[in-house]
Design an enzyme around this catalytic site. Structure first.
Site: not given
Ligand code: TAP
Length: 495
Positions: A200, A276, A310, A397
């Site tokens: 997804k 991650e 990240c 963050e």
């Molecule tokens: P999230 O809101 O956690 O979303 C990440 C993914 O999870 C999206 O595809 C989201 O779907 C999905 N998701 C949301 N609710 C869910 C549930 N209940 N069950 C399963 N999946 C669900 O993160 P974001 O705001 O998009 O990304 C930013 C965060 O990612 C930051 O904290 C950043 O640090 C972290 N990040 C970490 C890394 C590594 S390698 N550690 C790399 C990149 C980013 P939707 O399509 O609905 O949003």
């Protein structure tokens, strides 16, 4: 069987099915990009069961990048047709070759979907994705167990050997900041280990994943091995966590959603999880550093990919005796801007903006704040200095182009280490010093999954990547990533 089908397909003898794709096209970047927009399930692009679609938006200018990608709803059946790519060695390499042939189109799609600058999308988002598939293609025939001497049941003899097996159907859920690269990091290891996968993408950035799906067909990856289901996290992602046939979920995203996923995976069928998650990575700059390099890399540690990174350095600690000079040099580069203002994406606009607002409310005690107008804060890079440990921006963050700097007393190595480790995150960290003993001392004590010494953001396909503490567990990239998608079976023989 599918191997024969695959061989026929490679020879061009398999005429039975022709792929039908209903493309959305767009003239952009001096080319016409062809974008699949439907869900990709069991080798076919098809509408969502409930017919739901959503437009995707180019965050750089607010224009529609694709009219209506399908949003999958929560029902699907999964065939646990685990295949071993050990016997299909050429496939991931062929996939990487195809990605390279289509790299301009992939980078253009990535750019209009995620707001990444085209050149960065080409070099980093797409370039590292290709490298990742090449790297893991090399692992396909090197996944081995061990022979283990055990106690003998005399007069007989015994031998134990272990086998590394694929897990079956794996789910992958990824965020929007590096859509294709996050797909590659997880999918390549998952496939090399011989699993099938359902992925997804983030709801706001599904297009490069769907283009990738098209390339998997061209590469001859058998039907059902890779499935791409755009849709919301709350519905599709949650369904993946709960699904009784999925045996592993690999997730990159925020810490709160990671916790929710882990809970659901445990309650459903105790599926294996790797997470991650977020970070607030400390970067310590000692007075004996190479100042030019520390300024240049200190800035890119924060501002690379508009801060939507990240492992972005969330907090810089600069030694007292060079602090003012360090800030002077950073400010001279930032103000007046010598480069074009960063194009902040809508996503980060929202997250950074809300945090800046919070900062203003919660912290009234900055001695110096390099903010000009709120408009500048939203539009470009921002620098906070003399940030104290208790402040909101020292802890949370930002996920945007915000540099947060604190000073530390000359020579106080243990003091600055305590402050750098005083966070629940533990994704990455960095240190700049010319003293190798100090560098080794500090890198041993930094409580983070990655430590960069005299460099930053130097990720490589061969080097394991992943956090400690509430930045999650499990690794992407490197040999370690394979173990996230394998299980070990011990076979004991008596003879
Ligand atoms: P999230 O809101 O956690 O979303 C990440 C993914 O999870 C999206 O595809 C989201 O779907 C999905 N998701 C949301 N609710 C869910 C549930 N209940 N069950 C399963 N999946 C669900 O993160 P974001 O705001 O998009 O990304 C930013 C965060 O990612 C930051 O904290 C950043 O640090 C972290 N990040 C970490 C890394 C590594 S390698 N550690 C790399 C990149 C980013 P939707 O399509 O609905 O949003």
């Amino acid at each position: 069987d599918f191997i024969q089908m695959f061989v026929r397909r490679l020879r061009g003898e398999d005429q039975e099915e022709e792929m039908v794709i209903d493309y959305a096209t767009k003239d952009v970047n001096n080319m016409t990009v062809k974008m699949p927009w439907q869900c990709f399930i069991n080798g076919k692009f098809e509408d969502a069961e409930n017919g739901k679609t959503a437009n995707t938006i180019n965050p750089a200018d607010g224009s529609v990048s694709c009219n209506g990608t399908c949003l999958y709803n929560c029902q699907w059946t999964l065939e646990p047709t685990s295949i071993s790519l050990v016997v299909l060695l050429s496939l991931p390499t062929r996939l990487a070759d195809l990605m390279e042939e289509h790299q301009e189109e992939l980078a253009t799609i990535e750019s209009i979907d995620s707001g990444a600058v085209y050149t960065l999308a080409l070099k980093t988002h797409v370039g590292m994705s290709i490298q990742t598939f090449r790297y893991f293609a090399g692992w396909c025939d090197k996944i081995q167990g061990k022979t283990i001497p055990i106690n003998q049941a005399r007069p007989n003899r015994n031998l134990t050997f272990t086998k590394k097996e694929p897990l079956g159907v794996c789910a992958i859920v990824i965020p929007w900041n590096y859509p294709l690269m996050m797909l590659a990091w997880k999918s390549a290891a998952c496939l090399a280990a011989g699993n099938t996968l359902v992925l997804k993408p983030a709801q706001v950035t599904p297009l490069s994943a769907l283009k990738f799906a098209e390339l998997t067909v061209m590469a001859g990856i058998p039907k059902g091995v890779i499935n791409i289901v755009p849709g919301s996290g709350g519905m599709v992602g949650q369904r993946m966590s709960d699904h009784p046939d999925i045996r592993k979920l690999g997730f990159t995203g925020s810490t709160p959603i990671g916790k929710q996923i882990m809970k659901s995976c445990a309650l459903s069928n105790l599926k294996k999880v790797s997470l991650e998650l977020g970070g607030k990575s400390p970067l310590i700059i000692f007075s004996d550093c190479d100042m030019d390099k520390a300024v240049r890399m200190g800035m890119s540690s924060v501002f690379f990919n508009k801060g939507e990174n990240c492992i972005a350095a969330g907090r810089l600690f600069v030694e007292e005796s060079i602090h003012d000079e360090y800030i002077r040099r950073v400010v001279s580069i930032l103000n007046p801007p010598t480069t074009a203002p960063l194009s902040i994406t809508m996503h980060s606009y929202q997250s950074s903006y809300s945090r800046i607002t919070c900062v203003k409310i919660k912290s009234s005690c900055f001695s110096r704040i390099h903010i000009q107008y709120l408009a500048d804060v939203i539009a470009g890079p921002t620098l906070f200095t003399d940030v104290e440990d208790h402040m909101f921006i020292a802890k949370e963050e930002s996920f945007g182009p915000i540099m947060v700097v604190s000073r530390f007393k000359d020579g106080d190595i243990d003091g600055v280490l305590n402050r750098a480790n005083d966070t629940e995150f533990g994704l990455a960290s960095g240190v700049f010093t010319r003293d190798i003993n100090k560098a080794m001392y500090v890198s041993e004590r930094l409580d983070a999954g990655t430590v960069f010494v005299n460099t930053y953001n130097k990720t490589d396909v061969a080097s394991p990547f992943g956090g400690f503490k509430q930045s999650g567990f499990g690794k992407d990239l490197g040999e370690d990533a394979l173990n996230e998608y394998l299980r070990t079976k011990a076979v004991t023989v008596e003879y």
